[in-house]
Scaffold this motif. Structure first.
Motif, PDB file in Angstrom:
ATOM      1  N   THR A  16       3.120  -9.893   0.617  1.00  0.00           N
ATOM      2  CA  THR A  16       2.278  -9.377   1.700  1.00  0.00           C
ATOM      3  C   THR A  16       3.000  -8.299   2.491  1.00  0.00           C
ATOM      4  N   ASN A  20       1.909  -4.336   2.814  1.00  0.00           N
ATOM      5  CA  ASN A  20       1.660  -3.672   4.102  1.00  0.00           C
ATOM      6  C   ASN A  20       2.580  -2.471   4.313  1.00  0.00           C
ATOM      7  N   ARG A  23       1.436   0.346   2.200  1.00  0.00           N
ATOM      8  CA  ARG A  23       0.255   0.973   2.802  1.00  0.00           C
ATOM      9  C   ARG A  23       0.640   1.932   3.921  1.00  0.00           C
ATOM     10  N   ASP A  24       1.806   1.675   4.535  1.00  0.00           N
ATOM     11  CA  ASP A  24       2.298   2.565   5.592  1.00  0.00           C
ATOM     12  C   ASP A  24       3.273   3.606   5.047  1.00  0.00           C
ATOM     13  N   TYR A 105       3.082  -8.192  12.253  1.00  0.00           N
ATOM     14  CA  TYR A 105       3.475  -7.047  11.437  1.00  0.00           C
ATOM     15  C   TYR A 105       3.662  -5.804  12.307  1.00  0.00           C
TER      16      TYR A 105
END
Length: 230
Positions: A16, A20, A23-24, A105
């Motif tokens: 996970t 994330n 994705r950044d 996050y």
């Protein structure tokens, strides 16, 4: 592209977090245990490490110690342990920051970006021929990122080096805790305030003849710290 090494034995959390971060716009490499973490670190040369404390084969603290023998790469420790002693131990072995699980996050991403910004700043400064600073027997060379004490080279990770540099730049002046946090950790730092005390303790162990009786890096009670220009 910036590469981040994520080390955690919990596959769901590891995947996970990797998703994330990807994705950044980060490149992410992962490891599930301490031995694999060191192998991936050596092969991929990441720009930052997110390191779980409780790992199979080799603990996160041991991984951190091994990395610190040859690298000043930023390291953020991740742990379910929330006691003050665990945080202090994590910082004393060379970690730059410590985040307790469960964490948001958004908070993690903010700390990652703050550390990476500091690393980029140092890299830019390294391309400029800056003069070495000398205070007493301590010599700090910003260009080569080398500190010597009485002629002996002292290895220092990024945070310690930056903190010492800031203190030496202002030798003889009292720097408040807020000033130090804003300069070294960034304005609005939301981590543990003990972080500064631990880094000061580590610096004293490296530059003071008697760390328990500091004469160069002194505490100014109620204000902050001062590097004494002898």
């Amino acid at each position: 592209m910036t590469t981040i090494l994520v080390v955690d034995d919990e596959s769901t959390l590891r995947e996970t977090l990797a998703f994330n971060l990807g994705r950044d716009d980060f490149t992410v490499v992962t490891a599930a245990d301490g031995s694999e973490a060191l192998a991936v670190f050596r092969s991929e040369n990441p720009d930052l490490v997110l390191l779980d404390v409780m790992l199979p084969k080799l603990s996160g603290t041991e991984v951190c110690r091994e990395i610190r023998k040859n690298s000043a790469v930023p390291i953020i420790m991740l742990s379910a342990k929330d006691s003050e002693i665990d945080k202090v131990v994590g910082l004393e072995i060379g970690a730059d920051d410590y985040i307790t699980k469960p964490y948001s996050y958004r908070e993690l991403l903010a700390r990652v970006r703050a550390l990476l910004r500091r690393s980029v700043t140092v890299a830019i400064e390294d391309d400029v021929d800056l003069e070495a600073m000398t205070v007493g027997e301590v010599v700090l060379d910003p260009t080569s990122h080398v500190v010597t004490v009485a002629g002996n080279e002292i290895p220092m990770p990024l945070r310690e080096f930056e903190l010492l540099e800031f203190l030496m730049e202002n030798a003889g002046r009292v720097l408040t805790r807020t000033q130090i946090f804003d300069r070294i950790w960034g304005a609005g730092y939301i981590g543990d305030s003990k972080t500064l005390d631990v880094h000061i303790k580590r610096l004293r162990s490296k530059i003071e003849p008697v760390p328990s009786q500091p004469r160069m890096l002194v505490t100014v009670r109620g204000l902050g710290y001062k590097f004494v220009a002898e």
